[in-house]
Design a protein around this motif. Structure first.
Motif, mmCIF file in Angstrom:
data_model
loop_
_atom_site.group_PDB
_atom_site.id
_atom_site.type_symbol
_atom_site.label_atom_id
_atom_site.label_comp_id
_atom_site.label_asym_id
_atom_site.label_seq_id
_atom_site.Cartn_x
_atom_site.Cartn_y
_atom_site.Cartn_z
ATOM 1 N N TYR A 60 -6.756 -6.695 7.231
ATOM 2 C CA TYR A 60 -7.572 -5.480 7.134
ATOM 3 C C TYR A 60 -8.210 -5.418 5.746
ATOM 4 C CZ TYR A 60 -8.636 -0.522 8.142
ATOM 5 O OH TYR A 60 -9.258 0.674 8.394
ATOM 6 N N ILE A 61 -9.536 -5.369 5.715
ATOM 7 C CA ILE A 61 -10.265 -5.260 4.453
ATOM 8 C C ILE A 61 -10.842 -3.853 4.344
ATOM 9 C CG2 ILE A 61 -12.206 -6.113 3.083
ATOM 10 C CD1 ILE A 61 -11.924 -8.791 4.498
ATOM 11 N N THR A 62 -10.544 -3.179 3.251
ATOM 12 C CA THR A 62 -11.076 -1.833 3.034
ATOM 13 C C THR A 62 -11.126 -1.537 1.548
ATOM 14 O OG1 THR A 62 -10.857 0.522 3.581
ATOM 15 C CG2 THR A 62 -8.817 -0.702 3.188
ATOM 16 N N HIS A 63 -12.019 -0.609 1.175
ATOM 17 C CA HIS A 63 -12.064 -0.113 -0.196
ATOM 18 C C HIS A 63 -11.478 1.292 -0.282
ATOM 19 C CE1 HIS A 63 -14.328 -3.520 -1.495
ATOM 20 N NE2 HIS A 63 -15.363 -3.242 -0.736
ATOM 21 N N LYS A 64 -11.009 1.838 0.840
ATOM 22 C CA LYS A 64 -10.519 3.213 0.861
ATOM 23 C C LYS A 64 -9.021 3.234 0.576
ATOM 24 C CE LYS A 64 -14.068 4.621 4.175
ATOM 25 N NZ LYS A 64 -14.347 5.215 5.495
ATOM 26 N N MET A 65 -8.680 3.812 -0.582
ATOM 27 C CA MET A 65 -7.291 3.800 -1.039
ATOM 28 C C MET A 65 -6.351 4.503 -0.063
ATOM 29 S SD MET A 65 -6.790 2.136 -3.827
ATOM 30 C CE MET A 65 -8.022 1.093 -4.607
ATOM 31 N N ASP A 66 -6.793 5.610 0.512
ATOM 32 C CA ASP A 66 -5.907 6.343 1.417
ATOM 33 C C ASP A 66 -5.568 5.498 2.644
ATOM 34 O OD1 ASP A 66 -8.560 6.503 2.235
ATOM 35 O OD2 ASP A 66 -8.278 8.399 3.279
ATOM 36 N N GLU A 67 -6.526 4.690 3.111
ATOM 37 C CA GLU A 67 -6.268 3.818 4.255
ATOM 38 C C GLU A 67 -5.255 2.730 3.900
ATOM 39 O OE1 GLU A 67 -10.594 4.067 6.536
ATOM 40 O OE2 GLU A 67 -9.793 2.138 5.926
ATOM 41 N N ILE A 68 -5.407 2.169 2.715
ATOM 42 C CA ILE A 68 -4.523 1.073 2.306
ATOM 43 C C ILE A 68 -3.065 1.502 2.397
ATOM 44 C CG2 ILE A 68 -3.788 -0.368 0.357
ATOM 45 C CD1 ILE A 68 -6.743 -0.358 -0.557
ATOM 46 N N PHE A 69 -2.754 2.636 1.807
ATOM 47 C CA PHE A 69 -1.353 3.061 1.750
ATOM 48 C C PHE A 69 -0.887 3.713 3.054
ATOM 49 C CE2 PHE A 69 -2.598 2.721 -2.716
ATOM 50 C CZ PHE A 69 -1.592 1.880 -3.166
ATOM 51 N N GLN A 70 -1.838 3.997 3.935
ATOM 52 C CA GLN A 70 -1.478 4.569 5.230
ATOM 53 C C GLN A 70 -1.043 3.500 6.226
ATOM 54 O OE1 GLN A 70 -4.457 7.262 6.680
ATOM 55 N NE2 GLN A 70 -3.440 7.619 8.629
ATOM 56 N N ILE A 71 -1.656 2.317 6.169
ATOM 57 C CA ILE A 71 -1.388 1.341 7.228
ATOM 58 C C ILE A 71 -0.856 -0.004 6.743
ATOM 59 C CG2 ILE A 71 -3.156 2.348 8.725
ATOM 60 C CD1 ILE A 71 -4.847 -0.175 8.112
ATOM 61 N N ALA A 72 -0.918 -0.289 5.437
ATOM 62 C CA ALA A 72 -0.568 -1.636 4.962
ATOM 63 C C ALA A 72 0.933 -1.894 5.017
ATOM 64 C CB ALA A 72 -1.072 -1.827 3.537
ATOM 65 N N ASP A 73 1.292 -3.068 5.530
ATOM 66 C CA ASP A 73 2.642 -3.589 5.361
ATOM 67 C C ASP A 73 2.690 -4.459 4.113
ATOM 68 O OD1 ASP A 73 3.874 -2.557 7.820
ATOM 69 O OD2 ASP A 73 2.477 -3.883 8.843
ATOM 70 N N ASP A 74 1.685 -5.306 3.964
ATOM 71 C CA ASP A 74 1.574 -6.197 2.809
ATOM 72 C C ASP A 74 0.172 -6.080 2.223
ATOM 73 O OD1 ASP A 74 4.202 -7.483 3.209
ATOM 74 O OD2 ASP A 74 3.254 -8.327 4.999
ATOM 75 N N ILE A 75 0.052 -6.385 0.937
ATOM 76 C CA ILE A 75 -1.235 -6.314 0.246
ATOM 77 C C ILE A 75 -1.432 -7.589 -0.557
ATOM 78 C CG2 ILE A 75 -2.600 -5.106 -1.510
ATOM 79 C CD1 ILE A 75 -1.043 -2.560 -0.812
ATOM 80 N N THR A 76 -2.634 -8.174 -0.451
ATOM 81 C CA THR A 76 -3.019 -9.280 -1.321
ATOM 82 C C THR A 76 -4.265 -8.875 -2.097
ATOM 83 O OG1 THR A 76 -2.046 -11.060 0.002
ATOM 84 C CG2 THR A 76 -3.903 -11.650 -1.395
ATOM 85 N N VAL A 77 -4.242 -9.110 -3.401
ATOM 86 C CA VAL A 77 -5.354 -8.744 -4.279
ATOM 87 C C VAL A 77 -6.125 -10.000 -4.673
ATOM 88 C CG1 VAL A 77 -6.028 -7.606 -6.436
ATOM 89 C CG2 VAL A 77 -3.983 -6.834 -5.197
ATOM 90 N N MET A 78 -7.461 -9.917 -4.562
ATOM 91 C CA MET A 78 -8.349 -10.996 -4.991
ATOM 92 C C MET A 78 -9.239 -10.500 -6.122
ATOM 93 S SD MET A 78 -9.698 -12.565 -1.343
ATOM 94 C CE MET A 78 -10.645 -13.853 -2.170
ATOM 95 N N ARG A 79 -9.625 -11.436 -6.986
ATOM 96 C CA ARG A 79 -10.615 -11.118 -8.013
ATOM 97 C C ARG A 79 -11.382 -12.390 -8.363
ATOM 98 N NH1 ARG A 79 -7.581 -8.758 -11.922
ATOM 99 N NH2 ARG A 79 -7.574 -10.455 -13.425
ATOM 100 N N ASP A 80 -12.705 -12.307 -8.313
ATOM 101 C CA ASP A 80 -13.573 -13.447 -8.652
ATOM 102 C C ASP A 80 -13.213 -14.703 -7.871
ATOM 103 O OD1 ASP A 80 -14.861 -11.817 -10.520
ATOM 104 O OD2 ASP A 80 -13.467 -12.375 -12.109
ATOM 105 N N GLY A 81 -12.914 -14.515 -6.580
ATOM 106 C CA GLY A 81 -12.644 -15.650 -5.714
ATOM 107 C C GLY A 81 -11.270 -16.263 -5.856
ATOM 108 N N GLN A 82 -10.411 -15.627 -6.643
ATOM 109 C CA GLN A 82 -9.088 -16.182 -6.908
ATOM 110 C C GLN A 82 -7.979 -15.238 -6.448
ATOM 111 O OE1 GLN A 82 -9.284 -16.868 -11.168
ATOM 112 N NE2 GLN A 82 -9.914 -18.986 -10.860
ATOM 113 N N PHE A 83 -6.832 -15.827 -6.149
ATOM 114 C CA PHE A 83 -5.624 -15.065 -5.836
ATOM 115 C C PHE A 83 -5.118 -14.392 -7.102
ATOM 116 C CE2 PHE A 83 -1.003 -14.903 -6.006
ATOM 117 C CZ PHE A 83 -0.697 -14.195 -4.855
ATOM 118 N N ILE A 84 -4.792 -13.080 -7.006
ATOM 119 C CA ILE A 84 -4.254 -12.344 -8.146
ATOM 120 C C ILE A 84 -2.800 -11.960 -7.912
ATOM 121 C CG2 ILE A 84 -4.451 -10.233 -9.543
ATOM 122 C CD1 ILE A 84 -6.619 -12.337 -10.093
#
Length: 516
Positions: free
Chosen positions: A217-241
């Motif tokens: 699930y890709i979203t920019h809405k913070m409330d959605e992220i914490f409502q439905i996420a089991d796991d989170i992966t963060v990317m920045r500039d094409g790289q794994f963070i």
């Protein structure tokens, strides 16, 4: 949690047992852009894995590789323990990978049913001549069952052209669910739908999870992220963070990892001097769409236009900008009645509109940054019959610097830039003109939190310079955070007006739903 500087490591045996998907060291380059640089991702079955990062971080590119749209330059993909080689869109679907794209691409002159079953239409017979004939009755019946199951009040034989953007988005969701996939990718699936429809989607996600389906699930809405996420992966500039369970994150920590810095205020609203009325609508009506709309916007003022999808907000904006005709009422600019029959009329009067669909209506994606910036003001750069490339380049460079547009040069093709930078280019296009009123329809839709903050700062700066701004947004926090006044529409009418101090989520929703 695995954090900055190291991608998640696991054995193939672990991937078979624990993960439905593992992407390792994925690299992808486009001309002038390295979109992905050794990116890795692993997803558990029956989980919602939220993929976050700023626009341009590479999220959609990574998912297009997974769904077979792009080929990888380097790296490996394992799905259900099997290494995927020579992946394309058809084989991805066959393997059970389905994607809801951020950029909608419906076949507008086909029905909902035809769009949902496109390429896999049921036929009258399995063999012989009848295997070539589509069973439209069966296709419509199957589609109607899906629509009814999701509580969507649409008919299977409705043409896509007759649907709103929100409805088209819901059809895309239905299409993905209908494929009985074991992995569903949802790229900004709620960008154009109402809270009620979001709740319906989240219920479907819960049902999919219960059946063992994995969801990215890709979203920019913070409330959605914490409502439905089991796991989170963060990317920045094409790289794994970083990656980890959602319980390991706070909003501040997530934003910091996404943008590499702390954002002090997403809504940097400032009080600026408010001048005379620039725009006024007096009993403006468009038959069957909205009726007796009265509103004003003053110089230096940001007026938010709120309401549920279908309330008539965008339709009012389209009339002001001359995209649609109005049947009754008066539009005044600086106190003088004006007639707006086309966008050309609006632009001549100093009215500009950033539409909700920047790719379809705001940009020429296949042209350069410089060409898009100058597009609405070509007369300024004309020398006789020809365009002065030197003056055009100078103006484009000035806008790039002023709006901090991230592009290698003015020759960069707009399609290759992130959503936030594309939106800044649309703004730049209009700022070259002699503006009095700027209409912003969903100005930060599909834009990451860092770019949102930058757009909001620009709005404040434009207001400080005396520009009148009318902003339409389905995100209530944005309306409340950036508006001096809020006009609320309900069923084609203005239901009420709220000052900044009066406007709360409760007061706006009460008016939007017909309360008092």
């Amino acid at each position: 949690m695995t954090s900055v500087g190291g991608a998640p490591a696991t054995s193939l045996a672990a991937a078979k047992n624990e993960y439905v998907l593992e992407m390792r060291g994925i690299t992808k380059s486009f001309p002038g852009v390295r979109a992905l640089d050794g990116m890795s991702l692993r997803v558990r079955p029956g989980s919602v894995h939220v993929l976050v990062g700023e626009n341009g971080a590479g999220k959609s590119t990574l998912m297009k590789i997974l769904s077979g749209i792009y080929a990888i330059d380097d790296g490996e993909i394992f799905f259900q323990g099997e290494k995927l080689d020579h992946q394309n869109a058809a084989t991805a679907l066959d393997r059970g990978i389905s994607m809801i794209h951020q950029e909608l691409s419906p076949v507008l002159d086909m029905t909902i049913a035809e769009n949902i079953f496109l390429g896999r239409e049921p036929t009258i017979g399995r063999k012989g001549v009848f295997a070539s004939f589509v069973d439209f009755a069966q296709m419509n019946a199957d589609t109607q069952k899906l629509l009814d199951r999701l509580g969507l009040k649409y008919s299977a034989d409705t043409k896509m052209r007759d649907l709103s953007i929100a409805a088209i988005q819901l059809v895309e969701i239905v299409k993905a669910i209908s494929r009985a996939a074991s992995l569903v990718i949802m790229d900004e699936p709620t960008s154009a739908i109402s809270d009620t429809e979001v709740s319906m989607l989240f219920q479907q996600i819960a049902d999919l999870k219960a059946n063992g389906v994995a969801i990215i699930y890709i979203t920019h809405k913070m409330d959605e992220i914490f409502q439905i996420a089991d796991d989170i992966t963060v990317m920045r500039d094409g790289q794994f963070i970083a990656t980890g369970p959602s319980s390991d994150y706070t909003e501040a920590k997530l934003i910091s990892q996404m943008v590499g810095r702390t954002i002090s205020s997403i809504f940097p609203k400032e009080d600026v001097p408010i001048g005379d009325v620039v725009l006024s609508l007096e009993n403006v009506s468009r038959a069957g769409v909205f009726e007796d709309v009265n509103l004003t916007v003053r110089a230096g003022e940001i007026v938010g236009l709120a309401g549920l999808i279908g309330a008539g907000r965008t339709e009012v904006a389209r009339v002001i900008f001359g995209l649609d005709k109005y049947d009754a009422g008066t539009i005044r600019l600086n106190g003088t009645p004006i007639k707006i029959g086309s966008p050309t009329d609006a632009i001549r009067h100093g009215i500009a509109m950033v539409s909700e669909d920047r790719k379809a209506e705001g940009l020429v994606l296949c042209r350069s940054v410089g060409e898009n910036i100058s597009l609405a003001n070509l007369k300024k750069f004309a020398s006789g019959l020809f365009i002065s490339e030197r003056r055009e380049e100078t103006a484009a460079q000035r806008m790039i610097k002023m709006l901090q547009i991230k592009t290698p040069n003015t020759e960069m093709i707009v399609e290759n830039l992130s959503g936030g930078n594309q939106q800044k280019i649309v703004l730049a296009k209009w700022l070259l003109g002699d503006l009095k009123l700027l209409i912003l329809d969903e100005p930060t839709r599909g834009i990451d939190v860092g770019s949102k903050s930058e757009i909001h700062k620009l709005m404040t700066e434009f207001a400080r310079q005396g520009l009148a701004i009318l902003v339409i947004s389905s995100e209530l926090p944005e309306v409340l955070g950036m508006s001096d006044r809020v006009m609320v529409m309900s069923e084609g009418r203005v239901a009420g007006e709220l000052t900044r101090s009066e406007a709360t989520q409760e007061s706006v929703m009460r008016l939007a739903t017909g309360g008092h």
